[in-house]
Scaffold this motif. Structure first.
Motif, mmCIF file in Angstrom:
data_model
loop_
_atom_site.group_PDB
_atom_site.id
_atom_site.type_symbol
_atom_site.label_atom_id
_atom_site.label_comp_id
_atom_site.label_asym_id
_atom_site.label_seq_id
_atom_site.Cartn_x
_atom_site.Cartn_y
_atom_site.Cartn_z
ATOM 1 N N GLN A 49 0.865 -1.143 -0.077
ATOM 2 C CA GLN A 49 0.072 -0.033 0.020
ATOM 3 C C GLN A 49 0.708 1.485 -0.132
ATOM 4 O O GLN A 49 1.723 1.425 0.801
ATOM 5 C CB GLN A 49 -0.788 0.113 1.236
ATOM 6 C CG GLN A 49 -1.880 1.411 1.168
ATOM 7 C CD GLN A 49 -1.213 2.496 2.046
ATOM 8 O OE1 GLN A 49 -1.014 2.131 3.248
ATOM 9 N NE2 GLN A 49 -1.526 3.470 1.720
ATOM 10 N N CYS A 50 0.383 2.033 -0.988
ATOM 11 C CA CYS A 50 1.204 3.346 -1.047
ATOM 12 C C CYS A 50 0.146 4.680 -1.018
ATOM 13 O O CYS A 50 -1.116 4.378 -1.149
ATOM 14 C CB CYS A 50 2.125 3.461 -2.156
ATOM 15 S SG CYS A 50 3.554 2.656 -2.049
ATOM 16 N N GLN A 66 2.409 7.382 -8.570
ATOM 17 C CA GLN A 66 2.861 6.789 -7.307
ATOM 18 C C GLN A 66 4.316 6.796 -7.248
ATOM 19 O O GLN A 66 5.163 7.320 -8.320
ATOM 20 C CB GLN A 66 2.182 5.362 -7.096
ATOM 21 C CG GLN A 66 2.676 4.268 -8.185
ATOM 22 C CD GLN A 66 2.018 2.904 -7.682
ATOM 23 O OE1 GLN A 66 0.936 2.768 -7.088
ATOM 24 N NE2 GLN A 66 2.576 2.036 -8.306
ATOM 25 N N CYS A 70 7.033 1.493 -5.061
ATOM 26 C CA CYS A 70 5.857 0.938 -4.887
ATOM 27 C C CYS A 70 5.436 -0.387 -5.412
ATOM 28 O O CYS A 70 4.497 -1.147 -4.884
ATOM 29 C CB CYS A 70 4.479 1.851 -4.924
ATOM 30 S SG CYS A 70 4.513 3.334 -3.709
ATOM 31 N N SER A 71 6.113 -0.461 -6.417
ATOM 32 C CA SER A 71 5.956 -1.674 -7.090
ATOM 33 C C SER A 71 7.288 -2.502 -7.186
ATOM 34 O O SER A 71 7.707 -3.097 -8.167
ATOM 35 C CB SER A 71 5.498 -1.505 -8.796
ATOM 36 O OG SER A 71 6.511 -0.641 -9.363
ATOM 37 N N SER A 171 -1.384 6.674 5.001
ATOM 38 C CA SER A 171 -0.878 5.386 5.479
ATOM 39 C C SER A 171 -2.183 4.491 6.039
ATOM 40 O O SER A 171 -3.094 5.287 6.687
ATOM 41 C CB SER A 171 0.061 5.462 6.296
ATOM 42 O OG SER A 171 0.597 4.382 6.661
ATOM 43 N N SER A 210 4.281 6.609 1.356
ATOM 44 C CA SER A 210 5.149 6.732 0.213
ATOM 45 C C SER A 210 4.412 7.141 -1.105
ATOM 46 O O SER A 210 3.359 6.599 -1.257
ATOM 47 C CB SER A 210 5.937 5.278 -0.051
ATOM 48 O OG SER A 210 6.702 5.124 1.097
ATOM 49 N N GLY A 211 5.032 7.998 -1.841
ATOM 50 C CA GLY A 211 4.353 8.460 -2.911
ATOM 51 C C GLY A 211 3.559 9.745 -2.849
ATOM 52 O O GLY A 211 3.077 10.243 -3.884
#
Length: 279
Positions: A49-50, A66, A70-71, A171, A210-211
């Motif tokens: 999750q981001c 994003q 995240c990937s 988050s 994040s992102g």
């Protein structure tokens, strides 16, 4: 009749001589108050999750941003985008508020590895990805940053020490407490030849943030929250990737996405609305 033909010919010649800006017209956005898809919604890639950052568009599609990491297919401490493996383009991404999965169509880490990037600053700080929204979800989007409004442009000059910064994290660790999402911080200065800004705050962005989008003091899009940094001299700080440089890199290296533009918010930037949490 001859005169009309002559006028038409003149107009055609003038049109041919006027340079095209190459810019795409922005789509018609959904109202900010009811749009289910907007900056700050959660994005989930292969279970990770981001938080999404900004909305983007070109002549054909609408995208949500994003962070590239995240990937990631690497570990949590693998932060070098030029060496860390990532999930492939075409990977499905669950986007908060969307009725269909989005599709990963750009990942700066994959691009850097494909072209053999070696600049250490770019490898360390170019952390940006685009998720193409399903056409049926494109009409459900508003590009305004929740709570703050904006963005009203892109920061192209960087930051100075103690310049205010604004963000919106989402988050899952906050258990849905959106009052903790808006954040105010300040810049510790730029680094990495302008590719990154150090952002300080009382409560820094945490995993899941994040992102996130980061705005500068005037509501311009500064960048993408990339890292959580702990230790001297970077106590409780985050690294923010420079969006202007990240977009320039994308356009220079991925021909089919060179027309991608940042979508401006429909809600004015309002920096004097204090959140419950100070970043």
């Amino acid at each position: 009749m001859r005169r009309l033909r002559a006028i038409t010919l003149v107009l055609l010649v003038v049109a041919a001589l006027v340079p095209s800006t190459g810019a795409s017209a922005a789509p018609s956005w959904a109202p900010a108050g009811t749009a289910p898809i907007h900056p700050g919604v959660q994005v989930v890639t292969a279970g990770g999750q981001c938080t999404s950052n900004f909305i983007f568009f070109d002549a054909d599609d609408v995208f949500i941003g994003q962070a590239a990491h995240c990937s990631t297919a690497g570990g949590p401490t693998d932060v070098n985008g030029c060496t860390t493996p990532s999930l492939p383009l075409g990977t499905e991404v669950q986007v908060g508020g969307a009725t269909h999965p989005g599709t990963l169509v750009y990942n700066s880490w994959l691009t850097m590895q494909q072209i053999g990037e070696t600049d250490p600053n770019i490898c360390a700080y170019n952390d940006f990805a685009l998720v193409r929204l399903h056409p049926e979800d494109a009409a459900k989007v508003n590009p305004s940053i929740p709570h703050w409004g904006g963005p009203n442009g892109i920061n192209t000059t960087g930051t100075g020490v103690f310049n205010y910064l604004y963000s919106y994290g989402n988050s899952s660790l906050r258990l849905g407490l959106t009052a903790l999402s808006p954040k105010i911080g300040f810049s510790g200065g730029d680094r990495g030849d302008g590719w990154s800004t150090v952002a300080y705050a009382l409560t820094p962005g945490i995993p899941g943030d994040s992102g996130s989008a980061v705005l500068d003091w005037s509501g311009r899009a500064l960048g993408v929250l990339s890292t959580l940094e702990v230790g001297i001299p970077s106590l409780v700080s985050n690294g923010v990737g420079n969006l202007n440089k990240e977009l320039e890199y994308l356009r220079a290296n991925v021909a089919e996405l060179k027309g991608v533009e940042l979508a401006l918010g429909t809600v004015p930037f309002t920096p004097n609305r204090l959140p419950l949490a100070l970043w």
